[in-house]
Design an enzyme around this catalytic site. Structure first.
Site, PDB file in Angstrom:
ATOM      1  N   CYS A 102       0.869  -1.176   0.000  1.00 18.93           N
ATOM      2  CA  CYS A 102       0.000   0.000   0.000  1.00 18.93           C
ATOM      3  C   CYS A 102       0.912   1.235   0.000  1.00 18.93           C
ATOM      4  O   CYS A 102       1.956   1.215  -0.629  1.00 18.93           O
ATOM      5  CB  CYS A 102      -0.960  -0.022   1.193  1.00 18.93           C
ATOM      6  N   ARG A 103       0.540   2.273   0.708  1.00 17.89           N
ATOM      7  CA  ARG A 103       1.380   3.470   0.777  1.00 17.89           C
ATOM      8  C   ARG A 103       2.434   3.337   1.874  1.00 17.89           C
ATOM      9  O   ARG A 103       3.609   3.504   1.641  1.00 17.89           O
ATOM     10  CB  ARG A 103       0.537   4.722   1.005  1.00 17.89           C
TER      11      ARG A 103
END
Length: 139
Positions: A102-103
């Site tokens: 993800c981030r």
């Protein structure tokens, strides 16, 4: 006699507080989770090595479509964490090697848990794209 009773009450109260905070800390995750997690956690470097070694591995970006469009790892498939639902299985084989990111790593850990709970057996979380020091694309 009153002093002895008061001392015993203070000791019991102190013990109760210690027990409460000890139990609370264990529930909040202060204990190591490695033995409890049915998925692997690796670094971005290790993820890159796995992708090179297994071109059939599924690279799963669990960020939103907008985040994905802003830049992602080449070959990644966007499937937002919020859309991973037990009643809607992913279009991947349950035995496929799935590398999740993800981030920053929070959503990828959530997604890894969801996937393993759904029966996917080779799930690996490598955290966030922020630690990916290699090529990204907007294609």
């Amino acid at each position: 006699m009153k002093e002895l009773f008061l001392l015993a009450a203070v000791i019991c109260f102190g013990m109760a507080i210690l027990k409460f905070y000890s139990a609370r800390m264990n529930r909040s995750g202060s204990a190591p989770q490695t033995a409890e997690k049915p998925w692997a956690t690796i670094t971005a470097d290790e993820a890159r090595e796995r992708l090179e070694a297994n071109p059939d591995a599924i690279l799963l970006d669990v960020r939103t479509q907008e985040e994905y469009d802003g830049g992602h790892i080449p070959g990644a498939v966007c499937f937002p964490n919020e859309d991973i639902l037990p009643e809607l299985p992913l279009p991947f084989e349950r035995e496929a090697e799935i590398l999740v990111y993800c981030r920053s790593g929070r959503r990828s850990a959530e997604a890894a848990k969801k996937l393993t709970d759904m029966g996917y057996t080779h799930v690996t979380d490598f955290g966030g794209i922020q630690s990916w020091n290699y090529e990204t694309t907007t294609d």
